[in-house]
Design a protein around this motif. Sequence first.
Motif, PDB file in Angstrom:
ATOM      1  N   VAL A 277       0.844  -1.204   0.000  1.00  0.00           N
ATOM      2  CA  VAL A 277       0.000   0.000   0.000  1.00  0.00           C
ATOM      3  C   VAL A 277       0.876   1.249   0.000  1.00  0.00           C
ATOM      4  O   VAL A 277       0.616   2.208  -0.740  1.00  0.00           O
ATOM      5  CB  VAL A 277      -0.981  -0.014   1.195  1.00  0.00           C
ATOM      6  N   VAL A 278       1.928   1.236   0.820  1.00  0.00           N
ATOM      7  CA  VAL A 278       2.864   2.366   0.852  1.00  0.00           C
ATOM      8  C   VAL A 278       3.491   2.565  -0.530  1.00  0.00           C
ATOM      9  O   VAL A 278       3.600   3.691  -1.019  1.00  0.00           O
ATOM     10  CB  VAL A 278       3.953   2.145   1.929  1.00  0.00           C
ATOM     11  N   ALA A 279       3.885   1.473  -1.174  1.00  0.00           N
ATOM     12  CA  ALA A 279       4.489   1.563  -2.509  1.00  0.00           C
ATOM     13  C   ALA A 279       3.494   2.140  -3.513  1.00  0.00           C
ATOM     14  O   ALA A 279       3.865   2.979  -4.349  1.00  0.00           O
ATOM     15  CB  ALA A 279       4.965   0.181  -2.958  1.00  0.00           C
ATOM     16  N   ALA A 280       2.247   1.716  -3.430  1.00  0.00           N
ATOM     17  CA  ALA A 280       1.223   2.241  -4.343  1.00  0.00           C
ATOM     18  C   ALA A 280       0.980   3.727  -4.102  1.00  0.00           C
ATOM     19  O   ALA A 280       0.846   4.504  -5.056  1.00  0.00           O
ATOM     20  CB  ALA A 280      -0.079   1.456  -4.177  1.00  0.00           C
ATOM     21  N   ILE A 281       0.942   4.127  -2.837  1.00  0.00           N
ATOM     22  CA  ILE A 281       0.787   5.552  -2.515  1.00  0.00           C
ATOM     23  C   ILE A 281       1.978   6.335  -3.054  1.00  0.00           C
ATOM     24  O   ILE A 281       1.817   7.409  -3.638  1.00  0.00           O
ATOM     25  CB  ILE A 281       0.619   5.761  -0.992  1.00  0.00           C
ATOM     26  N   HIS A 282       3.169   5.778  -2.865  1.00  0.00           N
ATOM     27  CA  HIS A 282       4.376   6.428  -3.387  1.00  0.00           C
ATOM     28  C   HIS A 282       4.276   6.599  -4.900  1.00  0.00           C
ATOM     29  O   HIS A 282       4.559   7.683  -5.429  1.00  0.00           O
ATOM     30  CB  HIS A 282       5.608   5.594  -3.029  1.00  0.00           C
ATOM     31  N   LEU A 283       3.868   5.543  -5.578  1.00  0.00           N
ATOM     32  CA  LEU A 283       3.784   5.573  -7.041  1.00  0.00           C
ATOM     33  C   LEU A 283       2.750   6.587  -7.526  1.00  0.00           C
ATOM     34  O   LEU A 283       3.044   7.413  -8.396  1.00  0.00           O
ATOM     35  CB  LEU A 283       3.432   4.175  -7.565  1.00  0.00           C
ATOM     36  N   ILE A 284       1.569   6.561  -6.935  1.00  0.00           N
ATOM     37  CA  ILE A 284       0.478   7.408  -7.425  1.00  0.00           C
ATOM     38  C   ILE A 284       0.594   8.843  -6.899  1.00  0.00           C
ATOM     39  O   ILE A 284       0.705   9.789  -7.680  1.00  0.00           O
ATOM     40  CB  ILE A 284      -0.883   6.791  -7.057  1.00  0.00           C
ATOM     41  N   ALA A 285       0.575   8.991  -5.591  1.00  0.00           N
ATOM     42  CA  ALA A 285       0.619  10.348  -5.013  1.00  0.00           C
ATOM     43  C   ALA A 285       1.984  10.990  -5.218  1.00  0.00           C
ATOM     44  O   ALA A 285       2.074  12.184  -5.516  1.00  0.00           O
ATOM     45  CB  ALA A 285       0.266  10.300  -3.526  1.00  0.00           C
ATOM     46  N   GLY A 286       3.045  10.198  -5.077  1.00  0.00           N
ATOM     47  CA  GLY A 286       4.384  10.745  -5.299  1.00  0.00           C
ATOM     48  C   GLY A 286       4.593  11.183  -6.728  1.00  0.00           C
ATOM     49  O   GLY A 286       5.240  12.200  -6.996  1.00  0.00           O
ATOM     50  N   GLY A 287       4.050  10.433  -7.650  1.00  0.00           N
ATOM     51  CA  GLY A 287       4.148  10.830  -9.054  1.00  0.00           C
ATOM     52  C   GLY A 287       3.463  12.149  -9.314  1.00  0.00           C
ATOM     53  O   GLY A 287       3.982  13.016 -10.016  1.00  0.00           O
ATOM     54  N   ARG A 288       2.286  12.301  -8.726  1.00  0.00           N
ATOM     55  CA  ARG A 288       1.497  13.521  -8.939  1.00  0.00           C
ATOM     56  C   ARG A 288       2.063  14.710  -8.159  1.00  0.00           C
ATOM     57  O   ARG A 288       2.227  15.792  -8.709  1.00  0.00           O
ATOM     58  CB  ARG A 288       0.049  13.256  -8.508  1.00  0.00           C
ATOM     59  N   ASP A 289       2.368  14.504  -6.886  1.00  0.00           N
ATOM     60  CA  ASP A 289       2.723  15.620  -6.001  1.00  0.00           C
ATOM     61  C   ASP A 289       4.214  15.955  -5.966  1.00  0.00           C
ATOM     62  O   ASP A 289       4.575  17.054  -5.562  1.00  0.00           O
ATOM     63  CB  ASP A 289       2.261  15.322  -4.569  1.00  0.00           C
ATOM     64  N   VAL A 290       5.065  15.003  -6.357  1.00  0.00           N
ATOM     65  CA  VAL A 290       6.514  15.235  -6.259  1.00  0.00           C
ATOM     66  C   VAL A 290       7.185  15.196  -7.629  1.00  0.00           C
ATOM     67  O   VAL A 290       7.872  16.139  -8.005  1.00  0.00           O
ATOM     68  CB  VAL A 290       7.166  14.198  -5.305  1.00  0.00           C
ATOM     69  N   VAL A 291       6.985  14.112  -8.359  1.00  0.00           N
ATOM     70  CA  VAL A 291       7.739  13.931  -9.601  1.00  0.00           C
ATOM     71  C   VAL A 291       7.311  14.905 -10.691  1.00  0.00           C
ATOM     72  O   VAL A 291       8.155  15.534 -11.330  1.00  0.00           O
ATOM     73  CB  VAL A 291       7.653  12.474 -10.087  1.00  0.00           C
ATOM     74  N   ARG A 292       6.028  15.049 -10.906  1.00  0.00           N
ATOM     75  CA  ARG A 292       5.581  15.985 -11.957  1.00  0.00           C
ATOM     76  C   ARG A 292       6.064  17.409 -11.705  1.00  0.00           C
ATOM     77  O   ARG A 292       6.611  18.038 -12.615  1.00  0.00           O
ATOM     78  CB  ARG A 292       4.065  15.938 -12.097  1.00  0.00           C
TER      79      ARG A 292
END
Length: 125
Positions: A14-29
């Motif tokens: 779940v942490v990995a999925a949050i990292h992938l989805i929310a991290g992609g949107r809020d950090v990586v982009r």
Amino acid sequence: MNGWFLTAGITAAVVAAIHLIAGGRDVVRPLLAGNVPDEPRRVLHAVWHMVTADLFLAAAVLIWLSLSDHPGSDAIAWLLAVHFAVYSAVFLMVSLAADWSKPLLRLPQWILLLPVAGLAAVGTV
């Protein structure tokens, strides 16, 4: 079956999925769209993907450990427990070093990572 390892693995997934989805949107982009020079931006982008892979692999190993008694299971689980505890500590240190109000909630990743460490550690007992 080790329920503690299974719960740790599911939590890590779940942490990995949050990292992938929310991290992609809020950090990586924002990072990729930002004004950071190209080389450090690409290195940070690669590191983000490395952490994503690391989190998913750790989740898979914890779930695998939960399924039966494998040689070295406790050692592997302790290594992963320390791994997640160190990730939590890094986020805590970075958060507390920043001059922010409510620093523990500004970067709350430690709140997600620390339970994985605790569940994996308890599973070895």
